[in-house]
Write an enzyme that holds these catalytic residues in place. Sequence first.
Site, PDB file in Angstrom:
ATOM      1  N   ASN A 154     -41.901  28.697 -35.743  1.00 53.50           N
ATOM      2  CA  ASN A 154     -40.802  29.590 -35.398  1.00 53.50           C
ATOM      3  C   ASN A 154     -40.478  30.502 -36.583  1.00 53.50           C
ATOM      4  O   ASN A 154     -40.272  30.022 -37.706  1.00 53.50           O
ATOM      5  CB  ASN A 154     -39.555  28.787 -35.048  1.00 53.50           C
ATOM      6  CG  ASN A 154     -39.844  27.645 -34.099  1.00 53.50           C
ATOM      7  OD1 ASN A 154     -40.357  27.847 -33.018  1.00 53.50           O
ATOM      8  ND2 ASN A 154     -39.524  26.442 -34.530  1.00 53.50           N
ATOM      9  N   GLU A 192     -48.186  26.545 -41.423  1.00 54.01           N
ATOM     10  CA  GLU A 192     -47.063  27.164 -40.708  1.00 54.01           C
ATOM     11  C   GLU A 192     -46.617  28.459 -41.388  1.00 54.01           C
ATOM     12  O   GLU A 192     -46.211  29.408 -40.707  1.00 54.01           O
ATOM     13  CB  GLU A 192     -45.901  26.175 -40.610  1.00 54.01           C
ATOM     14  CG  GLU A 192     -46.234  24.886 -39.892  1.00 54.01           C
ATOM     15  CD  GLU A 192     -46.865  25.101 -38.521  1.00 54.01           C
ATOM     16  OE1 GLU A 192     -46.433  26.020 -37.791  1.00 54.01           O
ATOM     17  OE2 GLU A 192     -47.804  24.362 -38.181  1.00 54.01           O
TER      18      GLU A 192
END
Length: 863
Positions: A263, A294
């Site tokens: 995210n 990530e």
Amino acid sequence: MPVLTRDEAQTRARHLDVHHYTIDLDLTRGDELFGSTTTIRFTAHHTADTFVELRPATLHRATLDGRPLDPATLDDNRLPLPALTAGPHELRIEADMRYSRTGEGMHRFTDPADGLTYLYTQAFLDDVQRVFAAFDQPDLKAVFDATVTAPPEWTVLGNAIAQRTGDPADGRWQLATTPPLSTYLIAFAAGPWHSVHTRHAGLPFALHCRRSLAPHLDADAEELLDITRRCFDRFHEIFDEPYPFDSYDQAFVPEFNPGAMENPGLVTFRDEYVFRSAVTDTEREGRAVTLAHEMAHMWFGDLVTLQWWDDIWLNESFAEYMGYQVLTEATRFDGAWTEFAVTRKGWGYDADQRPSTHPVAPDPDAVHDTAAALLNFDGISYAKGAGALRQLVAWLGEKDFLAGINDHFTRHRFGNATLADFIDSLARATDRDVHAWAGQWLRTSGVDTLTPTLTTQETPAAAPQHTTHPAATTEPTGHWQLDLHHDGTRPHHLTIGLYDRTPDNPHTLTPRPSAHTDLPAGGGTHTLTFTGHRPDLLLLNDTDLTYAKVRLDPHSWDTALHALSGLPDPLSRAVLWNAARDMVRDGELAPAAYLDAARAHLPHETDTALTRGVLTFARHQITDRYTTPTARPVALSTLTDLCRDLLHRTQTDNNPTHHGIRLTAVRTYIDSTTDPDTLQDWLDQGTVPGGPTLDPDLRWRALARLAVLGATTPATIDTELARDPSATGREGAARCHAALPDPTAKETAWQAMYTHDPSAQLSTYLFTATAQGFWQPEQLDLLTPYRDRYHPAAVALAARRGPALAAAAGTHGFPHPFIDQHTLDLGETCLRTADPTPALRRKLTDQLDDLRRALKIRSATTA
């Protein structure tokens, strides 16, 4: 629930431009529901029917341009917008949404350690509609504003900087406006988080976890932040585009299904990465890889996003490759590619040899809807794709590779892109035919195999010449020939390792200069000729730069059996161990021979990742699946003897690397021993002789093995849970109770896993722990009735509870100790007649293929 098809997404994308979402969430409405109000501003290009997605508990109101829509028209997860006229529109939807217990949508978790509650979202792949109404597809990007009402003592996190507004007692939070994002990347987290804040490069950085883990996060905070800063700085060195968001939060959240989720500005990780027990340095390296992976997604996936899910590799393969590469370049974990070779690559090889395999970049028609897309988050999209990219960099050169990447970012900044777009960017940076490379590597499936055949020929010595070293002219000269058999279709840029036994120590190997070659596409046999004497060991794909199975010629394999641990580079040893692993899986090496090699060489191994990888394969595949029941006790004894050797070697050793090897050996010994007295003594003493102490992880591991052996009681398990009342402790207790060889314990565990009672349904984590304890090779007679009950129960559970539980039921829930034809027949009948959900069907397909392989290996061994 209807899934979104590719055709529907393309039609809607042609019809709509989505500009802005305003989201308001109320998290103060109790334990089951939360309020969700969404306003979407968008433009329609022409008059047509369309729809918006949401999965509410109750849809209260919906208005389009101020005019009410009938809530009763909501059909499952679709609210129709019929005859939507051309021009700008505003859609407002007010609903109550249901909290999740499966890690999908808005997950709610109450920590048993202290009673505190935490919430977080997982919007991927199409689960944002469990949180708020959305045009839920990746190529309808929009700007987001959000407000959240939470209990006043909570902290709220999101994709952008969050600040309290008004009276703190009101619990109102406002999040800053985001850049254009895809709906699946929107994230919120709320609860009484323990947080560690800092700043770097002018931006706020933070770590967050639940309060019961605070001491463990604090102990590792500097390591986590140092890795974060180093990777952040390295990405800024190699990427022209700066980090595209206003902050960087990393939240370690409970009961999280994947390893992590990218995210923007709020990366979520499973909170097992907050280590509360001793871990090896390889496990710290694995955590660091995930952090780097990530962060890579902030560019690969968040800044530039796939257009449709057939290009998921543009997210995952790149993040996997860049995570390992940047970690190697920027941190102390400069051997990370060894861990990739011995752990991740096998995941890719295994997936690529099953019937469910697919190309790294599958044909768009093969990913016809979101249910099909979800199946492709596997070892191919991650490990094989990263292996292909590593080969691309070796073939193309890092300079041109990075130039192509940066061109891609510049051309598609905050937009969406396809494989064709990316290849075009690479082609602008090089004269090489990357379009052909992509077709050969990314549009094909399966694993190439490379096999060497060596022949030697001596020639007479040359006539003596005037020299200061006349003795040299008396030696015969010669050459040797390598016939490299290429079973496959892809081109390979290949390193060939050449090694000789060291004269004064035949158990070590001395490298010669490596050879390099380019194998063309199309397979066949390719001949290379070398002068001098043949090497004692020839290792194809040394340095592991390509993705292919490799074999050894008989002389090289004989050398490896005597001197494998004498290879100087751990990455070379990883390639060799992978070759042995593949030979076992392909029926070319007896499982017992692999165990013998491990028994001979692991006591001399210095790399923890290699030790763990070999022991894991030996314990779970060799011993539990490929070895017959009659031979299994000998295999377990071999493993425990090997672990004793490792413990003896590391008992008084202060080498930090050896601490990791010792811990790995302790874990494998616990999992393998048939001697309950030793385990009970360790538990009573609270330590392994010579260390380590039995922390919670080791205590639960030892107790689980005692439960399998029938050497503990439910009361003892409950006492241990009182000692460790954490979420991990609760999972450990569930695993132990399910492992007891008792009919009542088995039926209780079965009912807990497959109950229809909504109030008693297990979370994904508790289901997984129970299933892990339930199926044990030592308990086949007791478990036989449950094997016959498994498929109907799993099919019903998957239909009732969704993809996350389906995946758990199809992996941990599968009756894997039964390696026999009847189990195979039951599974094949289920696939033909029971219509399992796509997520369960994929897992069952893979399990049955693994079962067929195990049956063939056992048959070959017996023969």
